[in-house]
Motif scaffolding. Sequence first.
Motif, PDB file in Angstrom:
ATOM      1  N   SER A 149       0.831  -1.214   0.000  1.00 17.59           N
ATOM      2  CA  SER A 149       0.000   0.000   0.000  1.00 17.59           C
ATOM      3  C   SER A 149       0.864   1.263   0.000  1.00 17.59           C
TER       4      SER A 149
ATOM      5  N   ARG B  91       3.241   6.396  -2.626  1.00 16.62           N
ATOM      6  CA  ARG B  91       4.407   6.865  -3.363  1.00 16.62           C
ATOM      7  C   ARG B  91       4.030   7.256  -4.800  1.00 16.62           C
TER       8      ARG B  91
ATOM      9  N   ARG C  88      -6.073   9.493   1.335  1.00 17.77           N
ATOM     10  CA  ARG C  88      -6.258   8.240   2.076  1.00 17.77           C
ATOM     11  C   ARG C  88      -7.611   7.612   1.755  1.00 17.77           C
TER      12      ARG C  88
ATOM     13  N   ASP D 159      -1.863   1.398   8.102  1.00 22.68           N
ATOM     14  CA  ASP D 159      -3.221   1.417   8.662  1.00 22.68           C
ATOM     15  C   ASP D 159      -4.027   0.218   8.179  1.00 22.68           C
TER      16      ASP D 159
ATOM     17  N   ARG E  19       0.169  12.219  12.497  1.00 22.82           N
ATOM     18  CA  ARG E  19      -0.792  12.848  11.597  1.00 22.82           C
ATOM     19  C   ARG E  19      -2.211  12.644  12.145  1.00 22.82           C
TER      20      ARG E  19
HETATM   21  O1   DC Z   1       6.081   1.707   3.298  1.00 18.69           O
HETATM   22  P1   DC Z   1       6.622   2.900   2.530  1.00 18.69           P
HETATM   23  O2   DC Z   1       7.857   3.477   3.136  1.00 18.69           O
HETATM   24  O3   DC Z   1       6.788   2.626   1.078  1.00 18.69           O
HETATM   25  O4   DC Z   1       5.471   4.006   2.678  1.00 18.69           O
HETATM   26  C1   DC Z   1       5.607   5.253   2.093  1.00 18.69           C
HETATM   27  C2   DC Z   1       4.835   6.299   2.893  1.00 18.69           C
HETATM   28  O5   DC Z   1       3.437   6.088   2.769  1.00 18.69           O
HETATM   29  C3   DC Z   1       5.144   6.376   4.382  1.00 18.69           C
HETATM   30  O6   DC Z   1       5.575   7.688   4.715  1.00 18.69           O
HETATM   31  C4   DC Z   1       3.855   6.107   5.077  1.00 18.69           C
HETATM   32  C5   DC Z   1       2.805   6.151   4.030  1.00 18.69           C
HETATM   33  N1   DC Z   1       1.847   5.042   4.120  1.00 18.69           N
HETATM   34  C6   DC Z   1       0.665   5.268   4.786  1.00 18.69           C
HETATM   35  O7   DC Z   1       0.466   6.353   5.302  1.00 18.69           O
HETATM   36  N2   DC Z   1      -0.271   4.299   4.833  1.00 18.69           N
HETATM   37  C7   DC Z   1      -0.050   3.098   4.289  1.00 18.69           C
HETATM   38  N3   DC Z   1      -0.998   2.164   4.369  1.00 18.69           N
HETATM   39  C8   DC Z   1       1.172   2.834   3.630  1.00 18.69           C
HETATM   40  C9   DC Z   1       2.118   3.837   3.582  1.00 18.69           C
END
Ligand code: DC
Length: 229
Positions: free
Chosen positions: A34, A39, A113, A135, A191
């Motif tokens: 996710s 990204r 989101r 989440d 957040r």
């Molecule tokens: O797992 P990652 O480092 O590739 O995630 C990238 C960003 O996305 C990280 O700053 C948190 C956010 N993220 C999120 O808020 N909710 C998710 N389900 C997955 C990632």
Amino acid sequence: MKKITIAIDGHSSCGKSTMAKDLARELGYIYIDSGAMYRAVTLYSLRKGFFTPEGIDTQSLQADMPNIHISFRLNPESQRPMTYLNGENVEEAIRTMEVSSRVSPIAALGFVREALVKQQQEMGKAKGIVMDGRDIGTVVFPDAELKIFVTASAEIRARRRYEELKAKGQEAPYEEILANVKERDYIDQNREVSPLRKADDAILLDNSEMSIPEQKQWLMEKYQAVVHG
Ligand code: DC
């Protein structure tokens, strides 16, 4: 064998995706990263110039959300899932430091989101899915049969990311990576919308001192315990 939903949440760069990918492959489940979706929205925003000196142009991004299509396809050679943004393979482009350092504020936007969670829930409807993120056990699949919350110290995670980038020829200073890891932890945990937190019924895994095979075995045991009771 009955198919279940597996939610793997935790801090950035703690090896969640490696664990989740391996488990999905072993079980013949779908794997969804996710974070790659957040990204991809970040990459889109960078390309469109939505990051301005005054902050993110949320109005333009919100208006563009229906035009942002994210999907995953298996690379036929490596059998690894690749992230596609509007039909373009962006798997590499979403892993740069530039995207890493901009993704947290994008992931803090409620409308982003909402749109992504909806897509993720759609992807998981048929079960037989391993999804990793922040989440998944709390918001996306609160009823997941198996929830894992993974963590490791910030220094160990920064070291792992450093090695990962170096292997890809994208070397960045360790101190910069460590600062990025810590900053993302802070933003992710503080957040307003869906902050990173362990679901009450998630199993905690601190893998600071664990090898990948050890983690794999640990996870398989947890899975077996759920399906065989
Ligand atoms: O797992 P990652 O480092 O590739 O995630 C990238 C960003 O996305 C990280 O700053 C948190 C956010 N993220 C999120 O808020 N909710 C998710 N389900 C997955 C990632």
